[in-house]
Design a protein around this motif. Structure first.
Motif, mmCIF file in Angstrom:
data_model
loop_
_atom_site.group_PDB
_atom_site.id
_atom_site.type_symbol
_atom_site.label_atom_id
_atom_site.label_comp_id
_atom_site.label_asym_id
_atom_site.label_seq_id
_atom_site.Cartn_x
_atom_site.Cartn_y
_atom_site.Cartn_z
ATOM 1 N N PRO A 192 -16.462 -18.050 15.539
ATOM 2 C CA PRO A 192 -15.132 -18.593 15.825
ATOM 3 C C PRO A 192 -14.900 -19.965 15.208
ATOM 4 O O PRO A 192 -13.769 -20.328 14.918
ATOM 5 N N GLU A 193 -15.973 -20.726 14.994
ATOM 6 C CA GLU A 193 -15.835 -22.065 14.428
ATOM 7 C C GLU A 193 -16.134 -22.059 12.933
ATOM 8 O O GLU A 193 -16.875 -21.225 12.428
ATOM 9 N N THR A 194 -15.546 -23.015 12.230
ATOM 10 C CA THR A 194 -15.842 -23.219 10.823
ATOM 11 C C THR A 194 -17.041 -24.164 10.732
ATOM 12 O O THR A 194 -16.986 -25.294 11.217
ATOM 13 N N VAL A 195 -18.125 -23.700 10.117
ATOM 14 C CA VAL A 195 -19.384 -24.446 10.192
ATOM 15 C C VAL A 195 -19.815 -25.076 8.874
ATOM 16 O O VAL A 195 -20.709 -25.928 8.866
ATOM 17 N N TYR A 196 -19.211 -24.709 7.763
ATOM 18 C CA TYR A 196 -19.745 -25.110 6.457
ATOM 19 C C TYR A 196 -18.654 -25.780 5.632
ATOM 20 O O TYR A 196 -17.483 -25.407 5.688
ATOM 21 N N MET A 197 -19.054 -26.757 4.800
ATOM 22 C CA MET A 197 -18.116 -27.415 3.893
ATOM 23 C C MET A 197 -18.643 -27.333 2.469
ATOM 24 O O MET A 197 -19.707 -27.871 2.154
ATOM 25 N N TRP A 198 -17.919 -26.626 1.650
ATOM 26 C CA TRP A 198 -18.236 -26.502 0.226
ATOM 27 C C TRP A 198 -17.604 -27.685 -0.492
ATOM 28 O O TRP A 198 -16.401 -27.901 -0.406
ATOM 29 N N CYS A 199 -18.419 -28.457 -1.193
ATOM 30 C CA CYS A 199 -17.952 -29.715 -1.771
ATOM 31 C C CYS A 199 -17.738 -29.581 -3.279
ATOM 32 O O CYS A 199 -18.662 -29.212 -4.011
#
Length: 328
Positions: free
Chosen positions: A193-200
């Motif tokens: 349900p949560e957004t866990v990753y950040m693609w930089c």
């Protein structure tokens, strides 16, 4: 046995690009590190990283593999072979987890899934960069482009022989996910349900292609042919004609925008296209309705113009495909 192995590959990026990932891992709350191991795969020799210091400062890095330089696909495959956790997650060195609770959310999703899932995914944040600054946009939905924000049951990957193709230097993650999508039961796909990753976004990254790069072109070409072969080999339904058309049209503007691609002249690439695409699906373009064909040509010409690949004397897509015998 740990619940999760996080496989991070490194090739030639400065420590300043990777520090945010390791510092964010260090800040994770509610995580018993007996459940998690980080596997760092060093792809080739590099002076940017002090590997011994990394293991001292970040004790959750349980294993470091130092390989001869062979590319990201080989590095990830070696990380997967080294893994022994129930689940694996692939991360880029210059990305990061989104918050200090992200890894807790990942482990919570694993426990809640039990033995009912082989893949669990989340939306991801994409950090974009422009002269005006940085901003985030959200990439939504289960897709076959990003491996990021996804966790895979290791036994599922091993049982189905799903690996990264070592010949691909670009879009290797899309190929990997396509194989996953080919084999997986959709009932065994879960969502966090949560957004866990950040693609930089990093301007120097291989994925930030601006046009005219021969290695990228060759990799995309190989990916399309290899993917069609995998579908056929595994007896899966595949829209081969659509893939063949896309390959031909992509190469219309790629090849006409360059004098040479990956050591081959345009004439030699036409021979490869005729061998690997047209011989395989001889009716690929001819079987498409005239209206659909006209729309494809329009879009393709617009792409070529937008990427500034239109040059004086460059034939239109229909004329070019007709010249290589793809349409009648």
């Amino acid at each position: 046995m740990a619940l999760l192995d996080i496989i991070i590959t490194h090739y030639n990026e400065p420590w300043s690009d990777g520090r945010k990932m390791f510092e964010m891992l260090k800040l994770q709350r509610g995580v018993d590190w007996k459940d998690v191991r980080v596997i760092l795969v060093q792809d080739g020799d590099d002076e940017h990283l002090d590997l011994e210091r990394i293991m001292k400062v970040y004790p959750f890095v349980g294993t470091i593999l130092h390989l001869p330089q062979g590319g990201v696909s080989i590095a990830r495959n070696e990380g997967l072979e080294c893994a022994d956790a129930e689940w694996v997650m692939f991360c880029d060195f210059d990305d990061t987890f989104y918050s200090v609770d992200s890894l807790y959310r990942v482990l919570q999703s694993i426990r809640e899934a039990g033995d009912r899932a082989d893949l669990i995914w989340s939306d991801i944040w994409i950090e974009m960069v422009s002269p005006e600054g940085k901003w985030l946009k959200r990439n939504k939905g289960w897709n076959t482009v990003f491996i990021h924000g996804k966790i895979y049951r290791r036994s599922f990957l091993m049982d189905h022989g799903i690996r990264y193709d070592p010949e691909l230097c670009y879009s290797e993650d899309a190929m990997f996910n396509a194989l996953v999508a080919m084999e997986i039961d959709q009932k065994r796909v879960g969502k966090m349900p949560e957004t866990v990753y950040m693609w930089c976004f990093r301007p120097g990254s291989a994925s930030n292609y601006k046009g005219g790069d021969a290695r990228r072109n060759l990799s995309l070409y190989k990916k399309r042919v290899k993917l069609s072969e995998e579908y056929e080999k595994r007896g899966r339904t595949y829209d081969a004609k659509a893939a063949a058309v896309r390959t031909l049209l992509d190469y219309y503007w790629e090849l006409n925008g360059q004098d040479e691609c990956a050591g081959h002249t345009k004439e030699e690439w036409v021979q490869l296209l005729q061998r690997d695409v047209m011989a395989r699906w001889p009716g690929a373009v001819m079987d498409i309705s005239m209206a659909d064909r006209a729309e494809l040509f329009r879009v393709t010409k617009e792409e070529a113009t937008a990427k500034q690949l239109i040059r004086d004397g460059m034939p239109g897509p229909e004329e070019w495909l007709d010249s290589i015998g793809a349409i009648k």
